[in-house]
Enzyme design. Sequence first.
Site, PDB file in Angstrom:
ATOM      1  CE1 TYR A 140      -3.802 -14.780 -39.410  1.00 36.18           C
ATOM      2  CE2 TYR A 140      -3.240 -15.252 -37.148  1.00 36.18           C
ATOM      3  CZ  TYR A 140      -4.165 -14.896 -38.096  1.00 36.18           C
ATOM      4  OH  TYR A 140      -5.459 -14.638 -37.713  1.00 36.18           O
ATOM      5  CG  HIS A 182      -8.170 -18.266 -41.408  1.00 36.99           C
ATOM      6  ND1 HIS A 182      -6.810 -18.130 -41.348  1.00 36.99           N
ATOM      7  CD2 HIS A 182      -8.658 -17.064 -41.026  1.00 36.99           C
ATOM      8  CE1 HIS A 182      -6.500 -16.914 -40.948  1.00 36.99           C
ATOM      9  NE2 HIS A 182      -7.608 -16.236 -40.759  1.00 36.99           N
TER      10      HIS A 182
HETATM   11  N1  NAP Z   1      -9.915 -15.114 -38.104  1.00 36.07           N
HETATM   12  C1  NAP Z   1      -9.599 -14.097 -38.876  1.00 36.07           C
HETATM   13  O1  NAP Z   1      -9.955 -14.024 -40.068  1.00 36.07           O
HETATM   14  C2  NAP Z   1      -8.799 -12.964 -38.293  1.00 36.07           C
HETATM   15  C3  NAP Z   1      -8.728 -11.735 -38.971  1.00 36.07           C
HETATM   16  C4  NAP Z   1      -7.996 -10.706 -38.380  1.00 36.07           C
HETATM   17  C5  NAP Z   1      -7.357 -10.902 -37.160  1.00 36.07           C
HETATM   18  N2  NAP Z   1      -7.412 -12.127 -36.536  1.00 36.07           N
HETATM   19  C6  NAP Z   1      -6.704 -12.388 -35.240  1.00 36.07           C
HETATM   20  O2  NAP Z   1      -7.040 -11.365 -34.322  1.00 36.07           O
HETATM   21  C7  NAP Z   1      -5.848 -10.741 -33.851  1.00 36.07           C
HETATM   22  C8  NAP Z   1      -6.107  -9.297 -33.482  1.00 36.07           C
HETATM   23  O3  NAP Z   1      -6.617  -8.557 -34.563  1.00 36.07           O
HETATM   24  P1  NAP Z   1      -5.773  -7.472 -35.372  1.00 36.07           P
HETATM   25  O4  NAP Z   1      -4.346  -7.823 -35.293  1.00 36.07           O
HETATM   26  O5  NAP Z   1      -6.419  -7.386 -36.704  1.00 36.07           O
HETATM   27  O6  NAP Z   1      -6.115  -6.072 -34.664  1.00 36.07           O
HETATM   28  P2  NAP Z   1      -6.192  -5.484 -33.164  1.00 36.07           P
HETATM   29  O7  NAP Z   1      -5.674  -6.454 -32.174  1.00 36.07           O
HETATM   30  O8  NAP Z   1      -7.556  -4.910 -32.985  1.00 36.07           O
HETATM   31  O9  NAP Z   1      -5.220  -4.234 -33.290  1.00 36.07           O
HETATM   32  C9  NAP Z   1      -3.835  -4.353 -33.449  1.00 36.07           C
HETATM   33  C10 NAP Z   1      -3.285  -2.943 -33.617  1.00 36.07           C
HETATM   34  O10 NAP Z   1      -3.568  -2.181 -32.450  1.00 36.07           O
HETATM   35  C11 NAP Z   1      -2.352  -1.661 -31.897  1.00 36.07           C
HETATM   36  N3  NAP Z   1      -2.452  -1.819 -30.423  1.00 36.07           N
HETATM   37  C12 NAP Z   1      -2.503  -2.954 -29.713  1.00 36.07           C
HETATM   38  N4  NAP Z   1      -2.612  -2.714 -28.393  1.00 36.07           N
HETATM   39  C13 NAP Z   1      -2.622  -1.374 -28.262  1.00 36.07           C
HETATM   40  C14 NAP Z   1      -2.712  -0.506 -27.148  1.00 36.07           C
HETATM   41  N5  NAP Z   1      -2.832  -0.975 -25.915  1.00 36.07           N
HETATM   42  N6  NAP Z   1      -2.695   0.846 -27.382  1.00 36.07           N
HETATM   43  C15 NAP Z   1      -2.590   1.330 -28.637  1.00 36.07           C
HETATM   44  N7  NAP Z   1      -2.510   0.556 -29.747  1.00 36.07           N
HETATM   45  C16 NAP Z   1      -2.514  -0.784 -29.556  1.00 36.07           C
HETATM   46  C17 NAP Z   1      -1.238  -2.501 -32.469  1.00 36.07           C
HETATM   47  O11 NAP Z   1      -0.105  -1.703 -32.668  1.00 36.07           O
HETATM   48  P3  NAP Z   1       1.308  -2.028 -31.958  1.00 36.07           P
HETATM   49  O12 NAP Z   1       1.785  -3.327 -32.546  1.00 36.07           O
HETATM   50  O13 NAP Z   1       2.126  -0.853 -32.335  1.00 36.07           O
HETATM   51  O14 NAP Z   1       1.012  -2.120 -30.479  1.00 36.07           O
HETATM   52  C18 NAP Z   1      -1.806  -2.931 -33.829  1.00 36.07           C
HETATM   53  O15 NAP Z   1      -1.540  -1.947 -34.815  1.00 36.07           O
HETATM   54  C19 NAP Z   1      -4.875 -10.940 -35.011  1.00 36.07           C
HETATM   55  O16 NAP Z   1      -3.554 -10.675 -34.666  1.00 36.07           O
HETATM   56  C20 NAP Z   1      -5.179 -12.367 -35.372  1.00 36.07           C
HETATM   57  O17 NAP Z   1      -4.568 -13.257 -34.434  1.00 36.07           O
HETATM   58  C21 NAP Z   1      -8.148 -13.147 -37.080  1.00 36.07           C
END
Ligand code: NAP
Length: 275
Positions: free
Chosen positions: A50, A108
């Site tokens: 990240y 990861h």
């Molecule tokens: N292990 C892996 O391979 C892997 C892969 C992907 C992700 N991850 C981890 O999982 C975390 C979460 O997954 P993600 O970032 O892919 O997606 P997510 O948390 O499902 O979605 C994030 C998106 O949703 C929006 N959002 C968040 N809260 C909201 C709300 N209450 N209302 C409306 N929109 C909202 C955010 O926009 P705003 O910023 O505008 O609020 C952002 O665009 C990552 O940050 C990372 O730490 C791990």
Amino acid sequence: MMDMPVVTSGDARIPAVGLGTWDLRRGTCVQMVEQALRLGYRHVDTAEMYGNEREVGEGLRASGISRDDVFVTTKVWPDNLAPADFARSTKESLARLRLSHVDLLMIHWPSPRIPLADTMGALCRMKQEGFTRHIGISNFTVPLIKAAVRLATEPLVTNQIEWHPYLDQWKVVGACRRHGLSVTAYSPIARGRAASDAQMRRIGANHGKTASQVCLRFLIQEGAIVIPRTSKPERLKENMTIFDFELDPAEIDQIRKFSHPDGRVVDWSGAPNWD
Ligand SMILES: NC(=O)c1ccc[n+]([C@@H]2O[C@H](COP(=O)([O-])OP(=O)(O)OC[C@H]3O[C@@H](n4cnc5c(N)ncnc54)[C@H](OP(=O)(O)O)[C@@H]3O)[C@@H](O)[C@H]2O)c1
């Protein structure tokens, strides 16, 4: 302030909601980590990939919350899964975070190029040498979970996988349960898709909750740990205020029906077939 509920896995107590930090950069990352911890989050998820471990550490220190009260995770990228690289990469992550240890260190993504036995040995050594309190895996499929558990000499506490109402993950979740691993749901609001889902909104209206809260609550009731990401301070509270209502069995059933085996929002096209 509400005490954050935990999911236990072996002797690990993992706060049920964590802050995802993928794609949070510079000042935004510092600010979101700091604010989240001040609001009551006690779990922050990062990874070497990240590029924000420095900022995560800075946010942690700026929050004034005691280091020992926060569950910090990081992950080693597939390029670094050979044992010598693994140890170096972990130590570099800790140096960027300015921490002596993390609470959970994960692989990861698995790598088909490096024998899993070597990587599992390296991961277990990081725990034995005190660089992490717990170890885990991420993006492991059913056969790989089985292999990882067989090879590990230390307990694996979680498999972090994509999981939200649109993705059918029951096989992987079942394998995690059989082997005693918790499941951490990444992209738990399907990268924002669930936030504007009309059916989830309607269910939310029954409880005075938003669609995102319904989505996160669904995963919690299914037994997951959730790590939603936001770059908007006002959404931090929304995403953690999910322990003051309960979805009833009919609502859970309705949401379960959204899921599909092809419902990923994270691109796996570059990932080799490890099965
Ligand atoms: N292990 C892996 O391979 C892997 C892969 C992907 C992700 N991850 C981890 O999982 C975390 C979460 O997954 P993600 O970032 O892919 O997606 P997510 O948390 O499902 O979605 C994030 C998106 O949703 C929006 N959002 C968040 N809260 C909201 C709300 N209450 N209302 C409306 N929109 C909202 C955010 O926009 P705003 O910023 O505008 O609020 C952002 O665009 C990552 O940050 C990372 O730490 C791990």
